[in-house]
Enzyme design. Structure first.
Site, PDB file in Angstrom:
ATOM      1  N   SER A 109      27.126  -6.330 -10.068  1.00  0.00           N
ATOM      2  CA  SER A 109      26.398  -7.153  -8.991  1.00  0.00           C
ATOM      3  C   SER A 109      26.972  -7.801  -7.847  1.00  0.00           C
ATOM      4  O   SER A 109      27.969  -8.419  -7.820  1.00  0.00           O
ATOM      5  CB  SER A 109      25.396  -8.060  -9.997  1.00  0.00           C
ATOM      6  OG  SER A 109      24.543  -8.971  -8.874  1.00  0.00           O
ATOM      7  N   TYR A 131      23.634  -5.123  -1.713  1.00  0.00           N
ATOM      8  CA  TYR A 131      22.262  -5.374  -1.013  1.00  0.00           C
ATOM      9  C   TYR A 131      22.728  -5.133   0.391  1.00  0.00           C
ATOM     10  O   TYR A 131      23.802  -5.754   0.878  1.00  0.00           O
ATOM     11  CB  TYR A 131      21.723  -6.524  -1.261  1.00  0.00           C
ATOM     12  CG  TYR A 131      21.085  -6.857  -2.690  1.00  0.00           C
ATOM     13  CD1 TYR A 131      19.922  -5.915  -3.110  1.00  0.00           C
ATOM     14  CD2 TYR A 131      21.713  -7.685  -3.453  1.00  0.00           C
ATOM     15  CE1 TYR A 131      19.496  -6.064  -4.412  1.00  0.00           C
ATOM     16  CE2 TYR A 131      21.167  -7.929  -4.764  1.00  0.00           C
ATOM     17  CZ  TYR A 131      19.790  -6.911  -5.197  1.00  0.00           C
ATOM     18  OH  TYR A 131      19.468  -7.219  -6.402  1.00  0.00           O
ATOM     19  N   THR A 157      21.101  -0.923  -3.767  1.00  0.00           N
ATOM     20  CA  THR A 157      19.583  -1.278  -4.267  1.00  0.00           C
ATOM     21  C   THR A 157      18.661  -1.405  -3.400  1.00  0.00           C
ATOM     22  O   THR A 157      18.580  -2.169  -2.447  1.00  0.00           O
ATOM     23  CB  THR A 157      19.836  -2.611  -4.945  1.00  0.00           C
ATOM     24  OG1 THR A 157      20.890  -2.468  -6.018  1.00  0.00           O
ATOM     25  CG2 THR A 157      18.580  -2.942  -5.955  1.00  0.00           C
ATOM     26  N   LYS A 252      19.765   3.027  -5.786  1.00  0.00           N
ATOM     27  CA  LYS A 252      19.206   2.532  -7.094  1.00  0.00           C
ATOM     28  C   LYS A 252      17.915   1.719  -6.767  1.00  0.00           C
ATOM     29  O   LYS A 252      17.857   1.398  -5.751  1.00  0.00           O
ATOM     30  CB  LYS A 252      20.220   1.442  -7.803  1.00  0.00           C
ATOM     31  CG  LYS A 252      19.485   0.773  -9.035  1.00  0.00           C
ATOM     32  CD  LYS A 252      20.482  -0.479  -9.470  1.00  0.00           C
ATOM     33  CE  LYS A 252      20.007  -0.787 -10.625  1.00  0.00           C
ATOM     34  NZ  LYS A 252      19.142  -2.073 -10.450  1.00  0.00           N
ATOM     35  N   HIS A 276      13.841  -1.884 -11.973  1.00  0.00           N
ATOM     36  CA  HIS A 276      14.636  -3.141 -11.976  1.00  0.00           C
ATOM     37  C   HIS A 276      14.114  -3.669 -13.228  1.00  0.00           C
ATOM     38  O   HIS A 276      13.947  -5.036 -13.313  1.00  0.00           O
ATOM     39  CB  HIS A 276      13.990  -3.665 -10.698  1.00  0.00           C
ATOM     40  CG  HIS A 276      15.352  -5.038 -10.200  1.00  0.00           C
ATOM     41  ND1 HIS A 276      16.071  -4.367  -8.932  1.00  0.00           N
ATOM     42  CD2 HIS A 276      15.823  -5.888 -10.659  1.00  0.00           C
ATOM     43  CE1 HIS A 276      16.769  -5.222  -8.803  1.00  0.00           C
ATOM     44  NE2 HIS A 276      17.026  -6.223  -9.770  1.00  0.00           N
TER      45      HIS A 276
HETATM   46  C1  FNR Z   1      19.210  -7.290 -12.853  1.00  0.00           C
HETATM   47  N1  FNR Z   1      19.183  -6.107 -12.048  1.00  0.00           N
HETATM   48  C2  FNR Z   1      20.028  -6.111 -11.127  1.00  0.00           C
HETATM   49  N2  FNR Z   1      19.937  -4.925 -10.306  1.00  0.00           N
HETATM   50  C3  FNR Z   1      20.729  -4.985  -8.978  1.00  0.00           C
HETATM   51  O1  FNR Z   1      20.612  -3.776  -8.527  1.00  0.00           O
HETATM   52  N3  FNR Z   1      21.327  -6.103  -8.518  1.00  0.00           N
HETATM   53  C4  FNR Z   1      21.170  -7.322  -9.406  1.00  0.00           C
HETATM   54  O2  FNR Z   1      22.089  -8.318  -8.857  1.00  0.00           O
HETATM   55  C5  FNR Z   1      20.477  -7.483 -10.718  1.00  0.00           C
HETATM   56  N4  FNR Z   1      20.450  -8.600 -11.317  1.00  0.00           N
HETATM   57  C6  FNR Z   1      19.797  -8.399 -12.533  1.00  0.00           C
HETATM   58  C7  FNR Z   1      19.669  -9.661 -13.267  1.00  0.00           C
HETATM   59  C8  FNR Z   1      19.189  -9.588 -14.503  1.00  0.00           C
HETATM   60  C9  FNR Z   1      19.385 -10.650 -15.421  1.00  0.00           C
HETATM   61  C10 FNR Z   1      18.580  -8.425 -14.866  1.00  0.00           C
HETATM   62  C11 FNR Z   1      18.009  -8.316 -16.183  1.00  0.00           C
HETATM   63  C12 FNR Z   1      18.725  -7.370 -14.159  1.00  0.00           C
HETATM   64  C13 FNR Z   1      18.717  -4.988 -12.327  1.00  0.00           C
HETATM   65  C14 FNR Z   1      19.385  -4.159 -13.696  1.00  0.00           C
HETATM   66  O3  FNR Z   1      20.525  -3.519 -12.701  1.00  0.00           O
HETATM   67  C15 FNR Z   1      18.633  -2.991 -14.121  1.00  0.00           C
HETATM   68  O4  FNR Z   1      18.096  -2.228 -13.120  1.00  0.00           O
HETATM   69  C16 FNR Z   1      17.496  -3.346 -15.229  1.00  0.00           C
HETATM   70  O5  FNR Z   1      18.209  -4.578 -15.815  1.00  0.00           O
HETATM   71  C17 FNR Z   1      17.437  -2.532 -16.185  1.00  0.00           C
HETATM   72  O6  FNR Z   1      16.358  -2.439 -17.137  1.00  0.00           O
HETATM   73  P1  FNR Z   1      16.562  -3.252 -18.580  1.00  0.00           P
HETATM   74  O7  FNR Z   1      17.759  -2.456 -19.080  1.00  0.00           O
HETATM   75  O8  FNR Z   1      17.045  -4.472 -18.370  1.00  0.00           O
HETATM   76  O9  FNR Z   1      15.177  -3.328 -19.216  1.00  0.00           O
END
Ligand code: FNR
Length: 382
Positions: A109, A131, A157, A252, A276
């Site tokens: 991330s 980002y 993303t 993404k 997400h």
């Molecule tokens: C995320 N996700 C996410 N995506 C991204 O592109 N950058 C980020 O910084 C974050 N941060 C983030 C924090 C937390 C706590 C969560 C739960 C999720 C989204 C992540 O990459 C992914 O798309 C989802 O978590 C997928 O869904 P599930 O497996 O959590 O149901």
């Protein structure tokens, strides 16, 4: 459904919720607005059935996968998850060790507590999630760092033009943690094991963004940098990125066939079909519902990873049957990390691996090629 359905990760989710201060556990679990998309992601998988097939030699089940130009032992990657270093002292480095040991993909991330350089040193397959910031100079610098530390690609993303209200975070004052209230301090103090881990590791900040922020402390830095995410991001910016970054480029947050085509036409090497994890547009369809149309649009020309709600081996098999090359998991590895550090993440991945193999054997598809060839004929729903 009153209890959350955490699938094969139920035990580590429960442990994570006990170990973490409430506001971090809720930050992981929460979704946008009414959390409908979070539930819809799970329900859509629950509606899918896989037809068992016999009279097929399944004495050897092979999960090896080639995805995003990498060879994985199973069709799974760890999704980029922000602030993971706040869930356990081993943080992103623990997750990176687990990904390397298990032979799976890894997204780092932008909001990683550990700088991407430290993660890349542990897991050569790591890809930097990016980002696009208003300040393109800053974005360029992150790309230069990704190239210099040997990141094996970037994941851009596109579903985060804004951050919607997440009611749990509002209730807990998550974003105000920069200046904690007495109640918040008391909440943190009720989790001495977590607190001791954080104290041992030293004063936290968003290490990955340290060169760009004038604030101190994770939450103040997060607020400053989240405001930098550019809501004007367009197809032209994707083309710009393609020009600046010559390595592998993954987009993404794709939920519509037209966005998938735009990504492909801009020169992306792959996409992640994702809402997400239900954290952005609450009215979003489930990812498994939109996957077939997106896979049709891309005609197998670039790899598709699917995430959001993947919790069981059967979910992985369904996603692959409907056109995904692999899946990624977000919350499951965050829970596993919080509950058992890097070893916990590796254990959770192995449990998922075993389940995928079980389902493939009983569905009569011993290889991922056989699974893809069987395609949607194998599954009922979604
Ligand atoms: C995320 N996700 C996410 N995506 C991204 O592109 N950058 C980020 O910084 C974050 N941060 C983030 C924090 C937390 C706590 C969560 C739960 C999720 C989204 C992540 O990459 C992914 O798309 C989802 O978590 C997928 O869904 P599930 O497996 O959590 O149901």
């Amino acid at each position: 459904m009153s209890e959350p359905d955490d699938g094969t990760f139920g035990a580590c989710a429960a442990r994570a919720r006990r170990r973490l201060p409430r506001l971090f556990a809720d930050y992981i679990d929460g979704g946008a607005h009414a959390e409908r998309a979070v539930r819809r992601n799970r329900r859509a998988f629950d509606r899918i059935a896989i037809t068992p097939r016999g009279l097929i030699d399944v004495s050897r089940v092979d999960l090896t996968t080639r995805c995003f130009g990498q060879d994985w032992r199973l069709p799974v990657m760890l999704a980029p998850v922000g602030f993971a270093g706040m869930f356990h002292a081993e943080g992103e480095q623990g997750a990176a060790r687990a990904a390397a040991e298990c032979g799976i993909g890894l997204g780092v991330s932008t909001f990683s507590i550990a700088p991407m350089e430290r993660v890349a040193a542990i897991a050569p397959q790591a890809m930097a999630q990016i980002y696009v910031f208003r300040d393109r100079g800053l974005t360029r610098d992150m790309l230069a760092r990704a190239a210099a530390c040997g990141m094996d690609g970037i994941i851009v993303t596109i579903d985060t033009a804004i951050t919607p209200v997440r009611e749990r975070d509002v209730r807990n004052g998550f974003r105000d943690l920069a200046r904690p209230s007495i109640a918040q301090m008391a909440g943190l103090a009720r989790h001495p094991r977590w607190l001791a881990g954080m104290a041992r590791r030293g004063a936290p900040g968003i290490g990955n963004l340290a060169p760009y922020t004038t604030e101190r402390g994770v939450m103040a830095q997060a607020r400053q940098m989240a405001a930098q995410i550019d809501p004007t991001l367009s197809r032209d910016d994707l083309a710009w990125l393609r020009g600046v970054w010559t390595g592998r480029l993954i987009v993404k947050g794709v939920m519509h066939p037209d966005d998938a085509r735009s990504a492909r036409d801009a020169g992306a090497d792959g996409i992640v079909v994702s809402n997400h994890g239900g954290r952005q547009l609450d009215a979003s369809p489930a990812t498994i519902e939109v996957l077939p149309a997106i896979a049709d649009a891309l005609e197998g020309r670039i790899d598709i990873v699917l995430d959001s709600g993947v919790r069981r081996g059967a979910d992985v098999v369904a996603a692959l049957a409907l056109g995904a090359t692999a899946v990624s998991i977000g919350r499951p590895w965050a829970w596993a990390l919080a509950s058992g550090g890097g070893a916990g993440v590796a254990q959770a991945v192995r449990r998922l691996e075993r389940e995928i193999a079980d389902v493939m054997a009983l569905a009569g598809v011993p290889t991922l090629d056989a699974l893809r060839a069987g395609g949607s004929g194998l599954v009922w729903g979604p």
